[in-house]
Design a protein around this motif. Sequence first.
Motif, PDB file in Angstrom:
ATOM      1  N   VAL A 108       3.021  23.569  21.610  1.00 41.16           N
ATOM      2  CA  VAL A 108       1.610  23.955  21.727  1.00 41.16           C
ATOM      3  C   VAL A 108       0.911  23.142  22.801  1.00 41.16           C
ATOM      4  O   VAL A 108       0.158  23.678  23.627  1.00 41.16           O
ATOM      5  CB  VAL A 108       0.905  23.801  20.367  1.00 41.16           C
ATOM      6  CG1 VAL A 108      -0.599  24.011  20.510  1.00 41.16           C
ATOM      7  CG2 VAL A 108       1.482  24.784  19.359  1.00 41.16           C
ATOM      8  N   SER A 112      -0.500  25.267  25.942  1.00 43.99           N
ATOM      9  CA  SER A 112      -1.960  25.359  25.967  1.00 43.99           C
ATOM     10  C   SER A 112      -2.501  24.619  27.182  1.00 43.99           C
ATOM     11  O   SER A 112      -3.512  25.027  27.775  1.00 43.99           O
ATOM     12  CB  SER A 112      -2.561  24.800  24.678  1.00 43.99           C
ATOM     13  OG  SER A 112      -2.233  23.427  24.511  1.00 43.99           O
ATOM     14  N   ASP A 117      -2.597  31.275  25.724  1.00 42.08           N
ATOM     15  CA  ASP A 117      -3.344  31.465  24.482  1.00 42.08           C
ATOM     16  C   ASP A 117      -2.384  31.254  23.315  1.00 42.08           C
ATOM     17  O   ASP A 117      -1.647  32.162  22.919  1.00 42.08           O
ATOM     18  CB  ASP A 117      -3.945  32.872  24.450  1.00 42.08           C
ATOM     19  CG  ASP A 117      -4.796  33.121  23.204  1.00 42.08           C
ATOM     20  OD1 ASP A 117      -5.000  32.180  22.401  1.00 42.08           O
ATOM     21  OD2 ASP A 117      -5.260  34.271  23.034  1.00 42.08           O
ATOM     22  N   THR A 119      -2.001  29.257  19.378  1.00 43.38           N
ATOM     23  CA  THR A 119      -2.713  28.642  18.265  1.00 43.38           C
ATOM     24  C   THR A 119      -1.715  28.052  17.279  1.00 43.38           C
ATOM     25  O   THR A 119      -0.746  28.712  16.893  1.00 43.38           O
ATOM     26  CB  THR A 119      -3.593  29.681  17.543  1.00 43.38           C
ATOM     27  OG1 THR A 119      -4.506  30.253  18.475  1.00 43.38           O
ATOM     28  CG2 THR A 119      -4.375  29.028  16.404  1.00 43.38           C
ATOM     29  N   ARG A 120      -1.964  26.842  16.857  1.00 38.70           N
ATOM     30  CA  ARG A 120      -1.098  26.155  15.889  1.00 38.70           C
ATOM     31  C   ARG A 120      -1.377  26.662  14.491  1.00 38.70           C
ATOM     32  O   ARG A 120      -2.528  26.727  14.047  1.00 38.70           O
ATOM     33  CB  ARG A 120      -1.351  24.651  15.972  1.00 38.70           C
ATOM     34  CG  ARG A 120      -0.442  23.807  15.092  1.00 38.70           C
ATOM     35  CD  ARG A 120       0.973  23.768  15.640  1.00 38.70           C
ATOM     36  NE  ARG A 120       1.723  22.636  15.085  1.00 38.70           N
ATOM     37  CZ  ARG A 120       2.474  22.709  13.978  1.00 38.70           C
ATOM     38  NH1 ARG A 120       2.555  23.844  13.293  1.00 38.70           N
ATOM     39  NH2 ARG A 120       3.132  21.635  13.565  1.00 38.70           N
ATOM     40  N   PHE A 121      -0.320  27.059  13.770  1.00 34.39           N
ATOM     41  CA  PHE A 121      -0.420  27.502  12.389  1.00 34.39           C
ATOM     42  C   PHE A 121       0.493  26.621  11.536  1.00 34.39           C
ATOM     43  O   PHE A 121       1.536  26.155  12.002  1.00 34.39           O
ATOM     44  CB  PHE A 121       0.045  28.955  12.246  1.00 34.39           C
ATOM     45  CG  PHE A 121      -0.990  29.986  12.593  1.00 34.39           C
ATOM     46  CD1 PHE A 121      -1.780  29.875  13.716  1.00 34.39           C
ATOM     47  CD2 PHE A 121      -1.155  31.097  11.789  1.00 34.39           C
ATOM     48  CE1 PHE A 121      -2.720  30.827  14.034  1.00 34.39           C
ATOM     49  CE2 PHE A 121      -2.089  32.077  12.096  1.00 34.39           C
ATOM     50  CZ  PHE A 121      -2.872  31.937  13.224  1.00 34.39           C
ATOM     51  N   ALA A 141       3.527  28.467  15.999  1.00 39.21           N
ATOM     52  CA  ALA A 141       2.622  28.556  17.150  1.00 39.21           C
ATOM     53  C   ALA A 141       2.485  30.035  17.491  1.00 39.21           C
ATOM     54  O   ALA A 141       3.483  30.695  17.828  1.00 39.21           O
ATOM     55  CB  ALA A 141       3.166  27.771  18.338  1.00 39.21           C
ATOM     56  N   TYR A 142       1.285  30.547  17.403  1.00 42.38           N
ATOM     57  CA  TYR A 142       1.020  31.991  17.486  1.00 42.38           C
ATOM     58  C   TYR A 142       0.487  32.357  18.859  1.00 42.38           C
ATOM     59  O   TYR A 142      -0.449  31.729  19.361  1.00 42.38           O
ATOM     60  CB  TYR A 142       0.015  32.377  16.400  1.00 42.38           C
ATOM     61  CG  TYR A 142      -0.308  33.839  16.309  1.00 42.38           C
ATOM     62  CD1 TYR A 142       0.664  34.771  15.942  1.00 42.38           C
ATOM     63  CD2 TYR A 142      -1.602  34.294  16.558  1.00 42.38           C
ATOM     64  CE1 TYR A 142       0.350  36.123  15.831  1.00 42.38           C
ATOM     65  CE2 TYR A 142      -1.918  35.641  16.443  1.00 42.38           C
ATOM     66  CZ  TYR A 142      -0.941  36.547  16.088  1.00 42.38           C
ATOM     67  OH  TYR A 142      -1.257  37.878  15.972  1.00 42.38           O
ATOM     68  N   GLU A 143       1.099  33.380  19.474  1.00 42.59           N
ATOM     69  CA  GLU A 143       0.655  33.876  20.783  1.00 42.59           C
ATOM     70  C   GLU A 143       0.277  35.353  20.644  1.00 42.59           C
ATOM     71  O   GLU A 143       1.139  36.232  20.632  1.00 42.59           O
ATOM     72  CB  GLU A 143       1.756  33.712  21.831  1.00 42.59           C
ATOM     73  CG  GLU A 143       2.070  32.254  22.148  1.00 42.59           C
ATOM     74  CD  GLU A 143       3.226  32.126  23.132  1.00 42.59           C
ATOM     75  OE1 GLU A 143       3.070  32.560  24.288  1.00 42.59           O
ATOM     76  OE2 GLU A 143       4.276  31.588  22.720  1.00 42.59           O
TER      77      GLU A 143
END
Length: 376
Positions: A108, A112, A117, A119-121, A141-143
């Motif tokens: 991430v 980033s 784009d 986002t850490r989940f 890590a969501y893209e």
Amino acid sequence: MTAAAPSSTDVLIVGAGIAGASLAAALAPYRRVTMIEAEDMPGRHATGRSAAFWHESYGGAGVQPLSAASFALLDNPPAAFSDRGFLLPRTALTLGRQDEVAAVDAFVAEFSGQGVDVTRFTGAGVAAKIPGLRPAWTEGAYEPACRDIDVGALHAAYLRAAKRAGASLATRAPLRSARRTGAGWEVRTATGTIAAAAIVNAAGAWADEVAALCGVAPIGIQPLRRTVLQVRLGVAVPADLPLVVHVGGDFYFKGESEGRVWLSPHDETPMAACDAVPDELDVALAIDRLQSVVDWPVAAVERKWAGLRSFAPDRMPVFGADVGEPGFIWCAGQGGVGIQTAPAISALLAAQLGAPAPGGAIGAVDPVPFAPTRFG
């Protein structure tokens, strides 16, 4: 478009997969271009066997600028090129176990920092993206920008554009040998001899072999076998499942249709260039790794295939003039990102061969890190 090759050309492109076809489309408005293809149809090998997706982080931070710059053409191409885009809805989740927190955090931070784009989940946020996820897999890590690519339509559009601009294509025309002449090259193929001012090596897994036939030193392009399966599951899984990629590189899978997924053990078996076929051990390994992540029973293996992804020693694409022979141009080593980077690579390389310099996001990419000169 398939015909006998002309007796002379400005630029002879060896290979008519996505690399050769995209370059021909970018260059043919400005130079006489001929493509020669060893097979009876273009795109039979890596291009035609790709489980392609546009995934900005895939291939690493060094490749990301090429992928990012290629997105616009893939998503919204000029009307003269295609009446529709080539991207289909998908998202991506880079997945890790409880003991892979540091690896996902580093992923991430790296991407980033490059403007991706992502986002850490964790925990429930990860589980919500993948039904049936086993408890050990808590890091993600969501893209949201990830997309599938309609590879067949993209490749066909490049071939059409090349033909409209005057490029020719000869199939069943493998390169047999080439020798330097005062005016360029004399190239012998299975169907005749062609005089060319420059040769572009877009031969994929055969790139080093083509170089040797031209008397040019290989740079170490290594074909690696990659296995992909389509399996039918014994449980309902949505077709819009994210592309799920292990942060450690052990697997990826994505929804194909309701209750079906494509999956790979992310294998990279070194081998000589060939018509690759899947190994049953890799098929079994893919299923085993899938079931270590999710509790989905596999009802049947419906399809299985393999292709060769080819890498330079540093795993970065190679495009540009050879160090010792400037009339020999490399366009090779794209690994698994050749489809998603084709718009950028073709435009940047075409500019080195006589086309105008690209503008916009592609024009902002520095081609120097991808030049063969890095190998000395």
